[in-house]
Design a protein around this motif. Structure first.
Motif, PDB file in Angstrom:
ATOM      1  N   ALA A  59       0.835  -1.203   0.000  1.00 53.98           N
ATOM      2  CA  ALA A  59       0.000   0.000   0.000  1.00 53.98           C
ATOM      3  C   ALA A  59       0.870   1.254   0.000  1.00 53.98           C
ATOM      4  O   ALA A  59       0.568   2.242  -0.675  1.00 53.98           O
ATOM      5  CB  ALA A  59      -0.936   0.004   1.210  1.00 53.98           C
ATOM      6  N   LEU A  60       1.961   1.216   0.741  1.00 52.42           N
ATOM      7  CA  LEU A  60       2.883   2.359   0.775  1.00 52.42           C
ATOM      8  C   LEU A  60       3.577   2.516  -0.574  1.00 52.42           C
ATOM      9  O   LEU A  60       3.703   3.626  -1.086  1.00 52.42           O
ATOM     10  CB  LEU A  60       3.916   2.172   1.891  1.00 52.42           C
ATOM     11  N   PHE A  67       2.362   9.299  -6.042  1.00 56.98           N
ATOM     12  CA  PHE A  67       3.029  10.586  -5.814  1.00 56.98           C
ATOM     13  C   PHE A  67       3.977  10.899  -6.973  1.00 56.98           C
ATOM     14  O   PHE A  67       3.962  12.011  -7.508  1.00 56.98           O
ATOM     15  CB  PHE A  67       3.800  10.533  -4.481  1.00 56.98           C
ATOM     16  N   LEU A  68       4.788   9.916  -7.387  1.00 59.09           N
ATOM     17  CA  LEU A  68       5.725  10.149  -8.495  1.00 59.09           C
ATOM     18  C   LEU A  68       5.009  10.394  -9.815  1.00 59.09           C
ATOM     19  O   LEU A  68       5.448  11.221 -10.612  1.00 59.09           O
ATOM     20  CB  LEU A  68       6.671   8.959  -8.654  1.00 59.09           C
ATOM     21  N   VAL A  69       3.914   9.709 -10.037  1.00 60.78           N
ATOM     22  CA  VAL A  69       3.120   9.948 -11.250  1.00 60.78           C
ATOM     23  C   VAL A  69       2.672  11.404 -11.288  1.00 60.78           C
ATOM     24  O   VAL A  69       2.790  12.082 -12.306  1.00 60.78           O
ATOM     25  CB  VAL A  69       1.908   8.987 -11.328  1.00 60.78           C
ATOM     26  N   ALA A  70       2.169  11.907 -10.168  1.00 64.11           N
ATOM     27  CA  ALA A  70       1.705  13.297 -10.099  1.00 64.11           C
ATOM     28  C   ALA A  70       2.856  14.289 -10.259  1.00 64.11           C
ATOM     29  O   ALA A  70       2.693  15.341 -10.882  1.00 64.11           O
ATOM     30  CB  ALA A  70       0.989  13.545  -8.771  1.00 64.11           C
ATOM     31  N   GLU A  71       4.028  13.963  -9.720  1.00 61.75           N
ATOM     32  CA  GLU A  71       5.178  14.867  -9.779  1.00 61.75           C
ATOM     33  C   GLU A  71       5.864  14.866 -11.140  1.00 61.75           C
ATOM     34  O   GLU A  71       6.413  15.877 -11.556  1.00 61.75           O
ATOM     35  CB  GLU A  71       6.216  14.482  -8.714  1.00 61.75           C
ATOM     36  N   HIS A 125      11.593  10.441   0.036  1.00 62.27           N
ATOM     37  CA  HIS A 125      11.592  10.257   1.488  1.00 62.27           C
ATOM     38  C   HIS A 125      10.138  10.228   1.946  1.00 62.27           C
ATOM     39  O   HIS A 125       9.307  10.957   1.420  1.00 62.27           O
ATOM     40  CB  HIS A 125      12.293  11.417   2.196  1.00 62.27           C
ATOM     41  N   THR A 126       9.862   9.407   2.948  1.00 64.34           N
ATOM     42  CA  THR A 126       8.518   9.338   3.507  1.00 64.34           C
ATOM     43  C   THR A 126       8.588   9.001   4.989  1.00 64.34           C
ATOM     44  O   THR A 126       9.600   8.484   5.466  1.00 64.34           O
ATOM     45  CB  THR A 126       7.657   8.289   2.771  1.00 64.34           C
ATOM     46  N   ASP A 127       7.509   9.316   5.689  1.00 65.84           N
ATOM     47  CA  ASP A 127       7.396   8.835   7.054  1.00 65.84           C
ATOM     48  C   ASP A 127       6.900   7.395   6.987  1.00 65.84           C
ATOM     49  O   ASP A 127       6.581   6.882   5.913  1.00 65.84           O
ATOM     50  CB  ASP A 127       6.475   9.736   7.895  1.00 65.84           C
ATOM     51  N   ARG A 134       8.078  13.266   0.246  1.00 60.74           N
ATOM     52  CA  ARG A 134       8.856  14.349  -0.357  1.00 60.74           C
ATOM     53  C   ARG A 134       9.815  13.771  -1.388  1.00 60.74           C
ATOM     54  O   ARG A 134      10.445  12.749  -1.169  1.00 60.74           O
ATOM     55  CB  ARG A 134       9.668  15.095   0.700  1.00 60.74           C
ATOM     56  N   LEU A 135       9.926  14.494  -2.523  1.00 68.04           N
ATOM     57  CA  LEU A 135      10.888  14.148  -3.549  1.00 68.04           C
ATOM     58  C   LEU A 135      12.237  14.703  -3.114  1.00 68.04           C
ATOM     59  O   LEU A 135      12.399  15.915  -2.985  1.00 68.04           O
ATOM     60  CB  LEU A 135      10.457  14.717  -4.906  1.00 68.04           C
TER      61      LEU A 135
END
Length: 141
Positions: A59-60, A67-71, A125-127, A134-135
Motif C-alpha cells: 500500500a505504501l 506521488f511520483l506519477v503526479a510529480e 523520502h517518507t514517514d 517528499r521528492l
C-alpha cells in the motif's frame, strides 16, 4: 489580543500533531525487495534498528508511485521500486525541508526509497505511514 495568541497556539499544536501520524496496517501485502546497502546516510537521518525491514508494504509502495506519477507525469507502469531503507529522520520534514518551512524537531521513522524510471532514478523520502512524502532527488539534480 488573547484570541490571536490562542489561534497561533492552536495552529502550532495542529502542525505538531499532523507530524505524528499512525502507522500502516500490519496486514498490508508486502513486496519482496532488498534494503539498501550501507551507504552513507544523509546528515539528517540515521538508519534504524538492527532488525532491518526486508519488504516495503504494498500500500505504501502504491501511494509513493502515485506521488511520483503526479510529480513527473511518468506512468505508474514505468516506475519500478529499486531499493529502500528504513530511516529515522531527525525532523518532521523527513530530510527535505523547504526554505520557508518550519520543521518540528522530532524523530520521524520512515523510509528512503529509490525508484527507477525511464528518465532515471528518483529518491523519495517518507514517514512510516506514507502521510508525508517528499521528492529528495531527481535525475535532473
Amino acid at each position: 489580543m488573547r484570541q490571536i495568541i490562542f489561534v497561533c497556539l492552536t495552529l502550532v499544536l495542529l502542525i505538531l500533531v499532523s507530524a505524528c501520524s499512525p502507522a500502516l496496517n500490519s496486514d498490508a501485502v508486502n513486496l519482496e525487495t532488498a534494503p539498501l546497502e550501507a551507504d552513507s546516510p544523509s546528515p539528517t537521518a540515521t538508519t534504524t534498528s538492527p532488525n532491518p525491514v526486508t519488504v516495503l508494504p504494498a500500500a505504501l509502495t502504491e501511494r509513493l508511485k502515485s506521488f511520483l506519477v503526479a510529480e513527473t507525469a511518468i506512468t505508474s507502469e514505468a516506475i519500478a521500486l529499486q531499493q529502500f531503507e528504513p530511516v529515522d529522520w531527525n525532523n518532521a520534514c523527513i530530510g527535505v525541508p523547504s526554505p520557508e518551512e518550519f520543521c518540528a524537531e522530532m524523530i520521524t521513522p520512515g523510509y528512503r526509497i529509490v525508484f527507477n524510471t525511464p528518465n532515471g532514478a528518483y529518491v523519495v523520502h517518507t514517514d512510516h505511514s506514507g502521510q508525508t512524502i517528499r521528492l529528495a532527488e531527481s535525475p535532473s539534480d
